[in-house]
Design a protein around this motif. Structure first.
Motif, mmCIF file in Angstrom:
data_model
loop_
_atom_site.group_PDB
_atom_site.id
_atom_site.type_symbol
_atom_site.label_atom_id
_atom_site.label_comp_id
_atom_site.label_asym_id
_atom_site.label_seq_id
_atom_site.Cartn_x
_atom_site.Cartn_y
_atom_site.Cartn_z
ATOM 1 N N GLY A 79 0.011 -7.361 -2.424
ATOM 2 C CA GLY A 79 -0.254 -5.966 -2.489
ATOM 3 C C GLY A 79 0.376 -5.261 -1.167
ATOM 4 O O GLY A 79 0.768 -5.934 -0.284
ATOM 5 N N GLN A 80 0.588 -3.865 -1.678
ATOM 6 C CA GLN A 80 0.771 -3.238 -0.303
ATOM 7 C C GLN A 80 -0.017 -2.037 -0.031
ATOM 8 O O GLN A 80 -0.078 -0.755 -0.230
ATOM 9 N N PRO A 81 -0.998 -2.481 1.016
ATOM 10 C CA PRO A 81 -2.087 -1.693 1.267
ATOM 11 C C PRO A 81 -2.047 -0.649 2.538
ATOM 12 O O PRO A 81 -2.923 0.017 2.790
ATOM 13 N N GLU A 82 -0.716 -0.307 2.892
ATOM 14 C CA GLU A 82 -0.286 0.414 3.698
ATOM 15 C C GLU A 82 -0.696 1.879 3.618
ATOM 16 O O GLU A 82 -1.118 2.670 4.507
ATOM 17 N N VAL A 83 -0.859 2.220 2.279
ATOM 18 C CA VAL A 83 -1.364 3.643 2.110
ATOM 19 C C VAL A 83 -2.750 4.013 2.550
ATOM 20 O O VAL A 83 -3.143 5.007 2.875
ATOM 21 N N ASN A 84 -3.604 2.697 2.532
ATOM 22 C CA ASN A 84 -4.865 2.804 3.038
ATOM 23 C C ASN A 84 -5.204 2.912 4.408
ATOM 24 O O ASN A 84 -6.105 3.309 5.110
ATOM 25 N N VAL A 85 -3.953 2.732 5.291
ATOM 26 C CA VAL A 85 -4.152 2.869 6.660
ATOM 27 C C VAL A 85 -3.168 4.105 7.257
ATOM 28 O O VAL A 85 -2.604 3.938 8.397
ATOM 29 N N GLY A 86 -2.817 4.842 6.129
ATOM 30 C CA GLY A 86 -2.238 5.887 6.581
ATOM 31 C C GLY A 86 -0.515 5.914 6.945
ATOM 32 O O GLY A 86 0.212 6.641 7.604
ATOM 33 N N THR A 87 -0.071 4.677 6.429
ATOM 34 C CA THR A 87 1.500 4.762 6.293
ATOM 35 C C THR A 87 1.880 4.029 5.176
ATOM 36 O O THR A 87 1.388 4.318 3.961
ATOM 37 N N MET A 88 3.264 3.673 5.121
ATOM 38 C CA MET A 88 3.869 3.134 3.863
ATOM 39 C C MET A 88 4.698 1.982 4.236
ATOM 40 O O MET A 88 5.046 1.264 5.284
ATOM 41 N N PRO A 89 5.002 1.152 3.256
ATOM 42 C CA PRO A 89 5.804 -0.151 3.228
ATOM 43 C C PRO A 89 7.027 0.324 3.992
ATOM 44 O O PRO A 89 7.774 1.407 4.003
ATOM 45 N N GLY A 90 7.460 -0.508 4.799
ATOM 46 C CA GLY A 90 8.591 -0.147 5.888
ATOM 47 C C GLY A 90 9.544 -1.291 5.739
ATOM 48 O O GLY A 90 10.694 -1.327 6.628
ATOM 49 N N ALA A 91 9.519 -2.494 5.256
ATOM 50 C CA ALA A 91 10.191 -3.754 5.071
ATOM 51 C C ALA A 91 10.761 -3.853 3.541
ATOM 52 O O ALA A 91 10.793 -4.988 3.590
ATOM 53 N N GLY A 92 10.957 -2.987 2.910
ATOM 54 C CA GLY A 92 11.340 -3.112 1.688
ATOM 55 C C GLY A 92 10.569 -2.925 0.402
ATOM 56 O O GLY A 92 11.160 -2.990 -0.920
ATOM 57 N N GLY A 93 9.374 -2.762 0.800
ATOM 58 C CA GLY A 93 8.191 -2.690 -0.457
ATOM 59 C C GLY A 93 8.567 -1.636 -1.433
ATOM 60 O O GLY A 93 8.407 -1.896 -2.476
ATOM 61 N N THR A 94 8.953 -0.486 -1.047
ATOM 62 C CA THR A 94 9.238 0.550 -2.034
ATOM 63 C C THR A 94 10.601 0.458 -2.686
ATOM 64 O O THR A 94 10.863 1.166 -3.794
ATOM 65 N N GLN A 95 11.330 -0.447 -2.225
ATOM 66 C CA GLN A 95 12.705 -0.811 -2.623
ATOM 67 C C GLN A 95 12.677 -1.948 -3.650
ATOM 68 O O GLN A 95 13.294 -1.952 -4.723
ATOM 69 N N ARG A 96 12.206 -3.020 -3.185
ATOM 70 C CA ARG A 96 12.131 -4.220 -3.897
ATOM 71 C C ARG A 96 11.259 -4.334 -5.131
ATOM 72 O O ARG A 96 11.394 -4.846 -5.984
ATOM 73 N N TRP A 97 9.928 -3.743 -4.775
ATOM 74 C CA TRP A 97 9.021 -3.722 -6.178
ATOM 75 C C TRP A 97 9.505 -3.137 -7.166
ATOM 76 O O TRP A 97 9.646 -3.844 -8.529
ATOM 77 N N PRO A 98 10.249 -1.967 -7.272
ATOM 78 C CA PRO A 98 10.753 -1.511 -8.636
ATOM 79 C C PRO A 98 11.838 -2.332 -8.978
ATOM 80 O O PRO A 98 12.090 -2.367 -10.288
ATOM 81 N N ARG A 99 12.678 -2.778 -8.312
ATOM 82 C CA ARG A 99 13.802 -3.860 -8.625
ATOM 83 C C ARG A 99 13.405 -4.946 -9.358
ATOM 84 O O ARG A 99 13.875 -5.585 -10.320
ATOM 85 N N PHE A 100 12.091 -5.644 -8.658
ATOM 86 C CA PHE A 100 11.600 -6.889 -9.114
ATOM 87 C C PHE A 100 10.624 -6.539 -10.367
ATOM 88 O O PHE A 100 10.684 -7.519 -11.235
#
Ligand code: CO8
Length: 261
Positions: A132-153
């Motif tokens: 999971g990518q729960p960063e949104v729950n702590v007021g931030t966002m993925p910063g080590a590839g989450g928003t880039q690799r999930w859509p590709r995978f």
């Protein structure tokens, strides 16, 4: 040089040519603090240069692969510190490794933990794994590839749901989505992953490295650039002794003896 405290590195496999790297900060569910990531970067660099080691397996424990970047460490940081100091810049060490790295994910792989798994070349999971990518729950966002690799995978829609809701998905859901290759009972996962690593370790290291580079270019370039790169890399295998040995051994009906040259 200090011995690592937050990771354990072992040499495993019948031929002692696989490195097993365990994240070992169980009291914090392997939260990825700066020290752990520094230790990991140093260990990976050393293993990449160690000619005895052919493949690296990265794992945690049965409860957690890693529950993310260390929230307690991040809590008080300001923009100028993270931007100016290149906070967690050492995370890219994993994607710089030239040898295959296989993630064996049991338990939580959340936030930076999930991103760490996605940086690996192959992901196997235990049946209790949760991504999971729960960063949104702590007021931030993925910063080590989450928003880039999930859509590709997986797909854009799947990636959006994971990153925008912060909800966790199971190992089987991750397999159905194309993120994970195989799911094993949690207790068998590491042994099964080592078997896969040993299978790859049987091949010519120089050719394995070339194939890894070529597959990665599928993610990093356009199709045309990737195809050109693949053709050039294919041509380059004709400069190796292992290509000559592989084809000679085939004709002579024997097992090739690789020299990685
Ligand atoms: N950071 C710091 N400590 C953590 C973290 C974390 N990410 N996750 C767990 N811990 C600690 C807990 O604080 C707790 O410590 P203590 O005993 O001192 O209170 C200990 O680990 C055990 O955790 P829990 O008691 O919470 O265990 P539970 O089984 O009840 O819950 C969960 C497990 C659901 C995994 C829960 O711990 C949790 O939600 N953790 C946070 C998950 C999260 O939000 N991760 C994302 C973090 S943000 C991020 O990763 C950004 C990445 C950007 C990378 C950028 C690189 C350039």
């Amino acid at each position: 040089i200090q011995e690592p405290r937050m990771i354990i590195v072992e040499v495993v496999g019948a031929k002692k040519n696989v490195a097993l790297v365990r994240l070992n900060r169980p009291e914090a569910l392997n939260a990825l603090c700066s020290q752990l990531m520094d230790e990991l970067a140093v260990a990976l660099l050393k293993l990449d240069m160690n000619t005895e080691i052919r493949v690296i397996v990265l794992t945690g424990n049965e409860k957690a692969f890693a529950a993310g970047a260390d929230i307690k460490e991040m809590r008080e940081l300001e923009f100028a510190q993270v931007f100016g100091g290149g906070y967690l810049a050492n995370w890219s060490a994993l994607s710089d490794v030239k040898k295959p790295v296989i993630a064996a994910v049991n338990g939580f792989a959340l936030g930076g933990g999930s991103e760490l798994a996605l940086m690996c070349d192959i992901i196997y999971a235990g049946d209790t794994a949760q991504f999971g990518q729960p960063e949104v729950n702590v007021g931030t966002m993925p910063g080590a590839g989450g928003t880039q690799r999930w859509p590709r995978f997986t797909s854009k829609s799947f990636a959006m749901e994971v990153c925008l809701t912060g909800s966790r998905i199971t190992a089987h859901e991750a397999k159905d989505a194309g993120l994970v290759n195989r799911v094993y009972p949690a207790a068998d996962l590491v042994a099964e992953t080592i078997k896969l690593a040993e299978k790859i370790a049987e091949k010519s290291p120089i050719i394995v490295q070339t194939i890894k580079e070529s597959v990665n270019s599928a993610y990093e370039t356009t199709l045309n650039q990737g195809l050109r790169m693949e053709r050039r890399l294919f041509h380059s295998t004709f400069a190796t002794n292992d290509r000559k040995e592989g084809m000679k051994a085939f004709s002579e009906k024997r097992t090739p003896e690789w020299t990685s040259s």
